[in-house]
Design a protein around this motif. Structure first.
Motif, PDB file in Angstrom:
ATOM      1  N   ILE A  25      16.824   1.429 -19.350  1.00 57.52           N
ATOM      2  CA  ILE A  25      15.596   1.817 -20.034  1.00 57.52           C
ATOM      3  C   ILE A  25      15.605   1.207 -21.431  1.00 57.52           C
ATOM      4  O   ILE A  25      16.569   1.368 -22.184  1.00 57.52           O
ATOM      5  N   LYS A  26      14.557   0.458 -21.759  1.00 59.03           N
ATOM      6  CA  LYS A  26      14.450  -0.232 -23.052  1.00 59.03           C
ATOM      7  C   LYS A  26      12.976  -0.267 -23.478  1.00 59.03           C
ATOM      8  O   LYS A  26      12.077   0.071 -22.709  1.00 59.03           O
ATOM      9  N   ARG A  27      12.758  -0.741 -24.694  1.00 61.96           N
ATOM     10  CA  ARG A  27      11.393  -0.904 -25.189  1.00 61.96           C
ATOM     11  C   ARG A  27      10.954  -2.350 -25.005  1.00 61.96           C
ATOM     12  O   ARG A  27      11.705  -3.291 -25.298  1.00 61.96           O
ATOM     13  N   VAL A  28       9.723  -2.529 -24.532  1.00 59.83           N
ATOM     14  CA  VAL A  28       9.160  -3.868 -24.377  1.00 59.83           C
ATOM     15  C   VAL A  28       8.782  -4.396 -25.766  1.00 59.83           C
ATOM     16  O   VAL A  28       7.998  -3.783 -26.488  1.00 59.83           O
ATOM     17  N   ILE A  29       9.344  -5.556 -26.102  1.00 62.68           N
ATOM     18  CA  ILE A  29       9.016  -6.192 -27.386  1.00 62.68           C
ATOM     19  C   ILE A  29       8.073  -7.369 -27.172  1.00 62.68           C
ATOM     20  O   ILE A  29       7.107  -7.546 -27.922  1.00 62.68           O
TER      21      ILE A  29
END
Length: 253
Positions: A141-145
């Motif tokens: 799980i990560k943030r879309v940059i």
């Protein structure tokens, strides 16, 4: 002149008529039959099966719970948080956008070398139908940059630049710098079609796109590996919150 009445005639007639009426009322309108109730030994297992099928369909097509295994997304997400992931909108052609927090399958053995606790039989069963977070699955799980066509770059300790503009990133973990002055932390990439560039909010504790640029995909996450967008922290209750897109990404549209 008195009328002769046969003994018992009136009484018998009244009783017979009343008896027929009572019988018709008890039976209900003609043509309707009383519904037969299932035995509890049949009804309860049947209800349990229906509930499990519904839970499985919800998990497969609508919403699924995931367990946060590490602190790579702090302070947005804490270790052992349970998040609910929207799996419905991708069915209508929606694609992940900048700033969203997404769950995705391990794209190229990013988790190699990270220990995974084997799930119990009960965890496997409940995870399969979506009654608890999936256990032992290889998801991140990560943030879309960056999305297709975006140029993302870091130099020194930052700021992180998106299409040449510095990003104000209030979600970055307190005490961290947006970029890291190390081999993986210095980069300038352009996101190809059908892919995403993702980063953790705990920048100095996240093995994200930056540190997998030699994985054969340049650290990019294929859209086909995205499970869905995390929209709510559902558990524990003191951590309950929604996961909106930060305003900093509005200027990029």
């Amino acid at each position: 002149m008195a009328t002769e009445t046969k003994p018992g005639t009136g009484t018998d007639t009244d009783t017979h008529a009343g008896g027929e009426a009572g019988a018709r009322e008890a039976a209900g309108p003609p043509g309707r039959r009383r519904r037969r109730r299932l035995s509890p030994w049949v009804e309860y297992p049947l209800l349990a099966v229906v509930a499990l099928v519904l839970a499985f369909l919800i998990k497969t097509f609508l919403v699924q719970a995931f367990l946060i295994p590490s602190g790579s997304m702090q302070n947005t997400l804490q270790k052992d948080d349970r998040v609910l992931v929207d799996k419905l909108t991708p069915w209508f052609g929606s694609e992940p956008d900048r700033g969203e927090v997404v769950v995705f399958k391990d794209p190229a053995d990013w988790l190699a070398g990270h220990p995974v606790t084997p799930p119990t039989t009960v965890q496997k069963a409940l995870g399969f139908v979506g009654l608890m977070p999936a256990a032992g699955e290889q998801h991140l799980i990560k943030r879309v940059i960056g999305v297709a066509g975006d140029t993302v770059e870091c130099e020194g300790t930052g700021p992180l630049k998106l299409n040449g503009r510095p990003l104000d990133e209030p979600y970055v973990y307190a005490g961290n710098t947006p970029c890291s002055d190390d081999e993986g932390g210095r980069f300038k990439v352009t996101v190809p079609a059908g892919h995403l560039w993702v980063m953790g909010d705990h920048r100095q504790a996240s093995q994200d796109s930056r540190y997998h640029q030699d994985d054969g995909r340049g650290g990019m996450v294929p859209l086909t590996d995205v499970v869905g967008r995390a929209v709510v922290v559902a558990w524990p209750l003191p951590n309950w919150s929604t996961l909106p897109v930060p305003d900093t990404f509005d200027a990029q549209d």
